[in-house]
Design an enzyme around this catalytic site. Structure first.
Site, PDB file in Angstrom:
ATOM      1  CG  ASP A   1      -1.899   1.093   1.304  1.00 43.03           C
ATOM      2  OD1 ASP A   1      -1.822   2.019   0.473  1.00 43.03           O
ATOM      3  OD2 ASP A   1      -2.770   1.038   2.190  1.00 43.03           O
ATOM      4  CG  LEU A   2       1.922   3.109  -3.668  1.00 40.44           C
ATOM      5  CD1 LEU A   2       1.781   3.925  -4.954  1.00 40.44           C
ATOM      6  CD2 LEU A   2       3.354   2.651  -3.498  1.00 40.44           C
TER       7      LEU A   2
ATOM      8  N   GLY B   1      -3.790   4.816  -7.719  1.00 45.86           N
ATOM      9  CA  GLY B   1      -4.757   5.720  -7.135  1.00 45.86           C
ATOM     10  C   GLY B   1      -6.145   5.172  -7.304  1.00 45.86           C
TER      11      GLY B   1
ATOM     12  CB  SER C   1      -7.944  12.971 -13.920  1.00 42.29           C
ATOM     13  OG  SER C   1      -9.257  12.927 -14.428  1.00 42.29           O
ATOM     14  CG  ASN C   2     -11.064  14.015 -18.007  1.00 41.20           C
ATOM     15  OD1 ASN C   2     -12.231  14.280 -17.777  1.00 41.20           O
ATOM     16  ND2 ASN C   2     -10.613  12.772 -17.960  1.00 41.20           N
ATOM     17  CG  HIS C   3     -12.852  13.931 -14.027  1.00 44.16           C
ATOM     18  ND1 HIS C   3     -14.050  14.367 -14.556  1.00 44.16           N
ATOM     19  CD2 HIS C   3     -12.639  12.688 -14.533  1.00 44.16           C
ATOM     20  CE1 HIS C   3     -14.552  13.416 -15.326  1.00 44.16           C
ATOM     21  NE2 HIS C   3     -13.720  12.386 -15.333  1.00 44.16           N
TER      22      HIS C   3
ATOM     23  CE1 TYR D   1      -9.371   9.996  -9.970  1.00 43.95           C
ATOM     24  CE2 TYR D   1     -10.622  11.236 -11.606  1.00 43.95           C
ATOM     25  CZ  TYR D   1      -9.590  10.371 -11.284  1.00 43.95           C
ATOM     26  OH  TYR D   1      -8.769   9.899 -12.270  1.00 43.95           O
TER      27      TYR D   1
ATOM     28  CE  LYS E   1      -5.936  11.045 -10.386  1.00 40.55           C
ATOM     29  NZ  LYS E   1      -4.822  10.085 -10.274  1.00 40.55           N
TER      30      LYS E   1
HETATM   31  N1  LIG Z   1      -8.034   5.161 -17.378  1.00 46.78           N
HETATM   32  C1  LIG Z   1      -8.389   6.442 -17.617  1.00 46.78           C
HETATM   33  O1  LIG Z   1      -9.127   6.742 -18.575  1.00 46.78           O
HETATM   34  C2  LIG Z   1      -7.849   7.540 -16.730  1.00 46.78           C
HETATM   35  C3  LIG Z   1      -8.290   8.851 -16.955  1.00 46.78           C
HETATM   36  C4  LIG Z   1      -7.782   9.875 -16.161  1.00 46.78           C
HETATM   37  C5  LIG Z   1      -6.884   9.585 -15.159  1.00 46.78           C
HETATM   38  N2  LIG Z   1      -6.490   8.292 -14.939  1.00 46.78           N
HETATM   39  C6  LIG Z   1      -5.554   8.034 -13.826  1.00 46.78           C
HETATM   40  O2  LIG Z   1      -4.528   7.178 -14.273  1.00 46.78           O
HETATM   41  C7  LIG Z   1      -4.149   6.274 -13.238  1.00 46.78           C
HETATM   42  C8  LIG Z   1      -4.199   4.852 -13.763  1.00 46.78           C
HETATM   43  O3  LIG Z   1      -5.468   4.622 -14.298  1.00 46.78           O
HETATM   44  P1  LIG Z   1      -5.977   3.143 -14.619  1.00 46.78           P
HETATM   45  O4  LIG Z   1      -7.109   3.286 -15.560  1.00 46.78           O
HETATM   46  O5  LIG Z   1      -4.822   2.269 -14.972  1.00 46.78           O
HETATM   47  O6  LIG Z   1      -6.577   2.764 -13.196  1.00 46.78           O
HETATM   48  P2  LIG Z   1      -6.686   1.327 -12.523  1.00 46.78           P
HETATM   49  O7  LIG Z   1      -7.723   1.435 -11.455  1.00 46.78           O
HETATM   50  O8  LIG Z   1      -6.833   0.267 -13.558  1.00 46.78           O
HETATM   51  O9  LIG Z   1      -5.239   1.186 -11.832  1.00 46.78           O
HETATM   52  C9  LIG Z   1      -4.908   1.865 -10.657  1.00 46.78           C
HETATM   53  C10 LIG Z   1      -4.133   0.906  -9.793  1.00 46.78           C
HETATM   54  O10 LIG Z   1      -3.751   1.574  -8.577  1.00 46.78           O
HETATM   55  C11 LIG Z   1      -3.764   0.609  -7.563  1.00 46.78           C
HETATM   56  N3  LIG Z   1      -3.871   1.263  -6.260  1.00 46.78           N
HETATM   57  C12 LIG Z   1      -4.950   1.928  -5.757  1.00 46.78           C
HETATM   58  N4  LIG Z   1      -4.674   2.347  -4.510  1.00 46.78           N
HETATM   59  C13 LIG Z   1      -3.406   1.960  -4.234  1.00 46.78           C
HETATM   60  C14 LIG Z   1      -2.558   2.106  -3.095  1.00 46.78           C
HETATM   61  N5  LIG Z   1      -2.991   2.732  -1.986  1.00 46.78           N
HETATM   62  N6  LIG Z   1      -1.321   1.575  -3.149  1.00 46.78           N
HETATM   63  C15 LIG Z   1      -0.891   0.940  -4.249  1.00 46.78           C
HETATM   64  N7  LIG Z   1      -1.648   0.756  -5.363  1.00 46.78           N
HETATM   65  C16 LIG Z   1      -2.882   1.269  -5.335  1.00 46.78           C
HETATM   66  C17 LIG Z   1      -4.978  -0.268  -7.868  1.00 46.78           C
HETATM   67  O11 LIG Z   1      -4.869  -1.539  -7.246  1.00 46.78           O
HETATM   68  C18 LIG Z   1      -4.944  -0.328  -9.392  1.00 46.78           C
HETATM   69  O12 LIG Z   1      -4.312  -1.506  -9.864  1.00 46.78           O
HETATM   70  C19 LIG Z   1      -5.100   6.527 -12.079  1.00 46.78           C
HETATM   71  O13 LIG Z   1      -4.438   7.324 -11.114  1.00 46.78           O
HETATM   72  C20 LIG Z   1      -6.252   7.290 -12.689  1.00 46.78           C
HETATM   73  O14 LIG Z   1      -6.839   8.204 -11.757  1.00 46.78           O
HETATM   74  C21 LIG Z   1      -6.954   7.275 -15.694  1.00 46.78           C
END
Ligand SMILES: NC(=O)c1ccc[n+]([C@@H]2O[C@H](COP(=O)([O-])OP(=O)(O)OC[C@H]3O[C@@H](n4cnc5c(N)ncnc54)[C@H](O)[C@@H]3O)[C@@H](O)[C@H]2O)c1
Length: 284
Positions: A60-61, A84, A122-124, A147, A151
Site C-alpha cells: 500500500d503506497l 490511485g 485527470s481531465n477531472h 477525485y 489530481k
Molecule cells: N483510465 C483512464 O481513462 C484515466 C483517466 C484519467 C486519469 N487516470 C488516472 O490514471 C491512473 C491509472 O489509471 P488506470 O485506468 O490504470 O486505473 P486502474 O484502477 O486500472 O489502476 C490503478 C491501480 O492503482 C492501484 N492502487 C490503488 N490504490 C493503491 C494504493 N494505496 N497503493 C498501491 N496501489 C494502489 C490499484 O490496485 C490499481 O491496480 C489513475 O491514477 C487514474 O486516476 C486514468
C-alpha cells in the site's frame, strides 16, 4: 553502478499493465539511459509476473515505510505514478489512495534523488471548463469532483518538488484511456493505448522542469490545445473521428450540465448549485 530503474506504481491497473508490456526493451529508452534499464512494478494487489523480467512488489503506497522500501536500492531514476483510486469516492478512500500515497512517492523521490516523476492526473482536474472553450496547460485548474481535486493536489505537489527540490514533474491530464471511445464526449478526450505509450516515453526522456500535458490522442474534436506536449516531442497518431459515427447524439440527454462541461457526468454528480452559478463559469 546500479542499473537505472523505472518504477511503475499502479502496475496491476489498466495503464500500468500496458506500460509493463511496452516499455521493457524499448530502444529509445535504452538509448536515453545509455544502456539497459530495469522496470519495477508495484501495486496494492499482486500485479503478477508480467511478460518481462521486471521486479514486482505488492503493498500500500499510503504506507510510507513500504514506499521507502521501493527506493532503497538507490537505482530509481524515474517514477510513473499511476496508482490511485480512479473515480469519484468518499474522502477517506481518496485521502489514502490519492493524497497520502502521492505524498509518500514524492517524498521518497526527494530523499533518493530521483530525476523525475510522471504523474497520472485527470481531465477531472479541469472538468468545470465548458466544452465550447479550448483550453491549454496554462489554465487554472477547475476540479469537478473530490477525485478531480486530488489530481489538482498531485499536479501542485509536482510543481513544489520540481522547483524546490529539482525533481522534474510531468503531469498528464488523461482523458479517456481505452482501446476506443465509448461516448460522444470520448470523441474529444480519447487517449488510445499506443498514444499513451508515446506520451509516457516523452515524459521519461524529454528535457523539462515542470510540465502539464493532456493525455489525449490527435482527436479532431479535442477539448484541449496540447501544445506543451507537442513542444516536448509528443506526436499522437490516433484520431477518434474514426468512431464518430457511433455517437451521433448526446451522451446524457436531459442532463444539461453533463453535456455542457468537459467533465461530463462528474460535473452533474451530486450537483446542487443553481443554474445561474454554473452558467457564470462560461464568462471567466
Ligand atoms: N483510465 C483512464 O481513462 C484515466 C483517466 C484519467 C486519469 N487516470 C488516472 O490514471 C491512473 C491509472 O489509471 P488506470 O485506468 O490504470 O486505473 P486502474 O484502477 O486500472 O489502476 C490503478 C491501480 O492503482 C492501484 N492502487 C490503488 N490504490 C493503491 C494504493 N494505496 N497503493 C498501491 N496501489 C494502489 C490499484 O490496485 C490499481 O491496480 C489513475 O491514477 C487514474 O486516476 C486514468
Amino acid at each position: 553502478m546500479t542499473t537505472p530503474a523505472i518504477l511503475i506504481t499502479g502496475a496491476a491497473g489498466r495503464i500500468g499493465s500496458l506500460l509493463r508490456r511496452e516499455l521493457p526493451g524499448d530502444a529509445e529508452l535504452a538509448a536515453f539511459f545509455g544502456g539497459p534499464f530495469r522496470l519495477k512494478a508495484t501495486d496494492i494487489v499482486d500485479p503478477g509476473p508480467g511478460e518481462h523480467a521486471d521486479e514486482v512488489s505488492t503493498g500500500d503506497l499510503a504506507d510510507a515505510a513500504f514506499v521507502e522500501s521501493l527506493f532503497a536500492d538507490g537505482g530509481v531514476a524515474a517514477v510513473i505514478h499511476l496508482a490511485g483510486y480512479p473515480r469519484e469516492a468518499d474522502w477517506d478512500v481518496l485521502l489514502d489512495a490519492n493524497i497520502r500515497a502521492t505524498i509518500n512517492i514524492w517524498e521518497a523521490a526527494r530523499r533518493h534523488g530521483v530525476d523525475r516523476v510522471l504523474y497520472a492526473s485527470s481531465n477531472h482536474a479541469i472538468g468545470f471548463y465548458p466544452r465550447s472553450r479550448k483550453i491549454d496547460h496554462r489554465v487554472t485548474q477547475r476540479p469537478d469532483s473530490r477525485y478531480g481535486l486530488t489530481k489538482v493536489f498531485g499536479e501542485e505537489l509536482g510543481f513544489l518538488y520540481a522547483h524546490k527540490f529539482a525533481i522534474r514533474s510531468f503531469s498528464m491530464r488523461i482523458g479517456m484511456f481505452l482501446p476506443q471511445p465509448t461516448s460522444r464526449r470520448g470523441l474529444s478526450n480519447w487517449l488510445s493505448l499506443p498514444d499513451a505509450v508515446r506520451l509516457v516515453k516523452v515524459g521519461l526522456t524529454a528535457d523539462y522542469i515542470c510540465e502539464t500535458v493532456y493525455g489525449v490522442s490527435n482527436n479532431a474534436r479535442s477539448f484541449w490545445d496540447n501544445s506543451s506536449a507537442h513542444r516536448l516531442g509528443y506526436r499522437p497518431q490516433d484520431d477518434s473521428e474514426a468512431f464518430a459515427h457511433l455517437f451521433p447524439g448526446p451522451d446524457h440527454p436531459g442532463d444539461r450540465w453533463a453535456e455542457h462541461f468537459q467533465g461530463g457526468p462528474y460535473v452533474s454528480n451530486g450537483l446542487s448549485a443553481p443554474d445561474e452559478r454554473l452558467a457564470a463559469l462560461d464568462r471567466f
